[in-house]
Write an enzyme that holds these catalytic residues in place. Structure first.
Site, PDB file in Angstrom:
ATOM      1  N   LEU A 171      -0.441   4.543   5.782  1.00  0.00           N
ATOM      2  CA  LEU A 171      -0.110   4.742   4.231  1.00  0.00           C
ATOM      3  C   LEU A 171       1.271   4.606   3.914  1.00  0.00           C
ATOM      4  O   LEU A 171       1.630   4.763   2.678  1.00  0.00           O
ATOM      5  CB  LEU A 171      -0.577   6.091   3.948  1.00  0.00           C
ATOM      6  N   LYS A 172       2.144   4.350   4.884  1.00  0.00           N
ATOM      7  CA  LYS A 172       3.375   4.168   4.600  1.00  0.00           C
ATOM      8  C   LYS A 172       3.869   2.727   4.218  1.00  0.00           C
ATOM      9  O   LYS A 172       3.054   1.786   4.723  1.00  0.00           O
ATOM     10  CB  LYS A 172       4.464   4.556   5.731  1.00  0.00           C
TER      11      LYS A 172
ATOM     12  N   ASP B 129      -0.397  -2.810  -2.168  1.00  0.00           N
ATOM     13  CA  ASP B 129      -1.599  -3.307  -2.563  1.00  0.00           C
ATOM     14  C   ASP B 129      -1.616  -4.721  -3.598  1.00  0.00           C
ATOM     15  O   ASP B 129      -2.571  -4.985  -4.247  1.00  0.00           O
ATOM     16  CB  ASP B 129      -2.463  -2.624  -3.287  1.00  0.00           C
TER      17      ASP B 129
ATOM     18  N   HIS C  96      -8.448  -1.742   1.472  1.00  0.00           N
ATOM     19  CA  HIS C  96      -8.200  -0.846   0.416  1.00  0.00           C
ATOM     20  C   HIS C  96      -9.481  -0.518  -0.081  1.00  0.00           C
ATOM     21  O   HIS C  96     -10.585  -1.215  -0.423  1.00  0.00           O
ATOM     22  CB  HIS C  96      -7.376  -1.393  -0.653  1.00  0.00           C
TER      23      HIS C  96
ATOM     24  N   ASN D 166      -4.620  -5.590   5.218  1.00  0.00           N
ATOM     25  CA  ASN D 166      -4.675  -4.125   4.920  1.00  0.00           C
ATOM     26  C   ASN D 166      -6.162  -4.075   4.093  1.00  0.00           C
ATOM     27  O   ASN D 166      -6.681  -5.028   3.382  1.00  0.00           O
ATOM     28  CB  ASN D 166      -3.934  -3.476   4.101  1.00  0.00           C
TER      29      ASN D 166
END
Length: 186
Positions: free
Chosen positions: A70-71, A130, A89, A87
């Site tokens: 989450l960083k 994102d 999402h 990543n």
């Protein structure tokens, strides 16, 4: 799914959570698993980040897969592994993404907005949350009877399907990124 990716080898698992199930899983499989927290470095984020980057380079890491991380990654990481950090999402980006949009918060927002579809996105990591080029997306319906838990479960199944697929595509040189767009090669 048998748990294997052609052309890819899981070489290192790093978590800032000492109780992360991924660490235990990796150790049982004989894979190097490391717990590292900025607290171990007296709160010095630069030393912490340098150690992580060093561990990845020493292990010959070519592709980085973020699962539950989450960083925000430091710019140096993103530059070192440009278009090689993926990543996943739990929404159809660019909707319901950005700083603070993770886990249950995303599903709550989808339900509150009254969306008819949701899904998951695999994207390359960039300097903005994102906002990197999208590799894969898959959607699922949102029913009027959905709860946070039912929607989260449905989206997680999609994540488990498309994330390994995207990792395999990247590991096997099947992705080309140009002008913020991703092309998948046959």
């Amino acid at each position: 799914m048998e748990g294997r990716l052609r052309g890819a080898e899981l070489a290192l698992v790093i978590s800032n959570n000492s109780k992360a199930g991924a660490l235990e899983y990796a150790r049982k499989q004989g894979i190097r698993a490391e717990h590292r927290s900025v607290l171990q470095y007296g709160g010095n984020a630069d030393r912490y980040n340098a150690e992580l980057l060093s561990m990845m380079q020493e292990s010959g890491i070519e592709v980085v897969a973020l699962a539950g991380y989450l960083k925000k990654l430091p710019e140096e990481f993103i530059e070192t592994f440009e278009n090689r950090i993926l990543n996943v999402h739990p929404a159809l980006l660019p909707s319901f993404g950005g700083s603070g949009m993770y886990g249950a918060r995303v599903h709550e927002a989808v339900l509150a907005r009254g969306c008819k579809v949701s899904g998951a996105t695999v994207h390359f990591v960039s300097n903005d949350y994102d906002a990197g080029p999208i590799v894969l997306q898959k959607c699922c319906p949102v029913s009027e009877n959905d709860t946070l838990e039912t929607l989260e479960r449905r989206v997680r199944e999609i994540e488990y399907e498309i994330f390994p697929k995207a990792i395999g595509l990247l590991a096997n040189d099947k992705l080309i990124v140009k002008d913020h767009r991703v092309t998948i090669l046959p």
